[in-house]
Design a protein around this motif. Structure first.
Motif, mmCIF file in Angstrom:
data_model
loop_
_atom_site.group_PDB
_atom_site.id
_atom_site.type_symbol
_atom_site.label_atom_id
_atom_site.label_comp_id
_atom_site.label_asym_id
_atom_site.label_seq_id
_atom_site.Cartn_x
_atom_site.Cartn_y
_atom_site.Cartn_z
ATOM 1 N N LEU A 93 -1.184 -7.464 1.755
ATOM 2 C CA LEU A 93 -0.989 -6.347 2.682
ATOM 3 C C LEU A 93 0.472 -5.897 2.705
ATOM 4 O O LEU A 93 0.757 -4.696 2.812
ATOM 5 N N ALA A 94 1.395 -6.845 2.603
ATOM 6 C CA ALA A 94 2.814 -6.474 2.576
ATOM 7 C C ALA A 94 3.129 -5.658 1.325
ATOM 8 O O ALA A 94 3.880 -4.668 1.386
ATOM 9 N N GLU A 95 2.559 -6.050 0.187
ATOM 10 C CA GLU A 95 2.781 -5.300 -1.054
ATOM 11 C C GLU A 95 2.172 -3.900 -0.977
ATOM 12 O O GLU A 95 2.725 -2.943 -1.528
ATOM 13 N N SER A 96 1.035 -3.776 -0.284
ATOM 14 C CA SER A 96 0.355 -2.479 -0.220
ATOM 15 C C SER A 96 1.153 -1.444 0.560
ATOM 16 O O SER A 96 0.994 -0.240 0.344
ATOM 17 N N MET A 97 2.016 -1.884 1.473
ATOM 18 C CA MET A 97 2.807 -0.950 2.266
ATOM 19 C C MET A 97 3.752 -0.113 1.415
ATOM 20 O O MET A 97 4.154 0.980 1.801
ATOM 21 N N LYS A 98 4.128 -0.626 0.229
ATOM 22 C CA LYS A 98 5.050 0.108 -0.638
ATOM 23 C C LYS A 98 4.377 1.309 -1.302
ATOM 24 O O LYS A 98 5.055 2.240 -1.723
ATOM 25 N N TYR A 99 3.034 1.260 -1.400
ATOM 26 C CA TYR A 99 2.341 2.282 -2.191
ATOM 27 C C TYR A 99 1.321 3.078 -1.381
ATOM 28 O O TYR A 99 0.736 4.020 -1.894
ATOM 29 N N SER B 136 1.707 5.140 1.013
ATOM 30 C CA SER B 136 2.120 6.523 1.251
ATOM 31 C C SER B 136 1.906 7.412 0.028
ATOM 32 O O SER B 136 1.877 8.641 0.146
ATOM 33 N N SER B 137 1.754 6.798 -1.136
ATOM 34 C CA SER B 137 1.517 7.574 -2.360
ATOM 35 C C SER B 137 0.032 7.793 -2.625
ATOM 36 O O SER B 137 -0.332 8.296 -3.686
ATOM 37 N N GLY B 138 -0.815 7.417 -1.672
ATOM 38 C CA GLY B 138 -2.251 7.656 -1.795
ATOM 39 C C GLY B 138 -3.071 6.455 -2.197
ATOM 40 O O GLY B 138 -4.295 6.556 -2.305
ATOM 41 N N MET B 139 -2.449 5.299 -2.410
ATOM 42 C CA MET B 139 -3.189 4.090 -2.789
ATOM 43 C C MET B 139 -3.706 3.383 -1.532
ATOM 44 O O MET B 139 -3.349 2.249 -1.219
ATOM 45 N N TRP B 140 -4.567 4.070 -0.791
ATOM 46 C CA TRP B 140 -5.082 3.547 0.474
ATOM 47 C C TRP B 140 -5.912 2.284 0.312
ATOM 48 O O TRP B 140 -5.982 1.441 1.205
ATOM 49 N N TRP B 141 -6.569 2.142 -0.843
ATOM 50 C CA TRP B 141 -7.476 1.006 -1.047
ATOM 51 C C TRP B 141 -6.735 -0.330 -1.108
ATOM 52 O O TRP B 141 -7.323 -1.371 -0.856
#
Length: 274
Positions: free
Chosen positions: A227-233, A235-240
């Motif tokens: 989840l921490a890694e997902s925060m970086k991306y 905003s670029s549309g990688m919601w999954w």
């Protein structure tokens, strides 16, 4: 066909939930490291049949990585909950069977631990122990024993007033014998129910502390790290990258919480005839 009573239905549902949790845990452990390695030819792919949860920025399959991360988080939760539950039983028995001064001191410590937000206390303990797995386990174990300790204390104090305890003392039985043969058997149900109900809190705190960077190391595929890694991306549309691991964590926590409630209902003698 005879209709199943409520207790039987709860028992069957509890077995089903336990099997789902065991299957999730086993699947995460059995997934090889090679299955979650980086694949730069498949980066940032949305959910599909080939990748149900999509892929991350390094091309790793998020479904397999979420299962593996969930097993890591569950392992931390199991170990921390077991340590905390054992500590709660020992302290609860000490408070109920010791002197008034010991009881008052233990209650003061319980109030002190419960008065500090768990997340802050776990961060402080983890930081003091150098972060990592050791600090996280100690932090979660130290902060989750208080409620169960109070339950155990109340149960032991109630049992001490029972007539058969007084009869055993008149027959010359020692305090150790009474503890082993009379008190501990009555505390086993509370121990297991408290252990299961402690488990979802431990998982959530592990995920939150790892998310904040004070828990497991970044190379460990835990849910908090994902989840921490997902925060970086995101905003670029990688919601999954955030939605599916987050939903998996919530579902597992709710499943374990419901499992604990069902176990308490099964063990409760008042529901035996429902």
């Amino acid at each position: 066909m005879r209709k199943l009573n409520r207790r039987t239905r709860v028992l069957l549902l509890t077995i089903l939930m336990a099997l789902i949790l065991i299957a999730t845990y086993a699947a995460g452990i059995l997934i090889p490291e090679s299955a979650v390695e980086a694949d730069f030819m498949a980066t940032k792919q949305p959910p599909s049949l080939a990748h149900p949860f999509g892929t991350d920025s390094l091309g790793r399959d998020l479904f397999l990585r979420t299962l593996k991360g969930m097993s890591v988080s569950m392992t931390v939760g199991i170990v921390a909950s077991c340590i905390s539950a054992v500590v709660a039983v020992l302290i609860g028995i000490a408070a109920a069977t010791g002197s008034k001064r010991v009881d008052g001191c233990i209650n003061w410590v319980i109030d002190l631990v419960m008065g500090v937000p768990h997340t802050i206390l776990i961060i402080l303990i983890s930081f003091a122990l150098g972060r990592g797995l050791k600090g996280l386990l100690v932090g979660v174990a130290v902060t989750h024993w208080t409620s169960l300790a109070r339950v155990i204390r109340g149960e032991v104090m109630q049992l001490r007033s029972q007539q058969y305890i007084a009869v055993s003392r008149r027959f010359g039985k020692s305090s150790g014998w009474i503890l082993t043969n009379h008190l501990l058997p009555h505390l086993v149900p509370q121990f297991f129910v408290g252990l299961v109900l402690m488990f979802p809190h431990a998982i959530l705190h592990e995920a939150s502390i790892s998310f904040l960077g004070f828990g497991l190391p970044p190379e460990q595929p835990a849910i908090g790290i994902i989840l921490a890694e997902s925060m970086k991306y995101i905003s670029s549309g990688m919601w999954w990258t955030a939605v599916f691991p987050g939903l998996t964590l919530v579902l597992i926590v709710l499943l374990v919480d419901r499992l604990g409630d069902n176990l308490r209902m099964i063990i409760d003698p008042y529901s035996a005839q429902e």
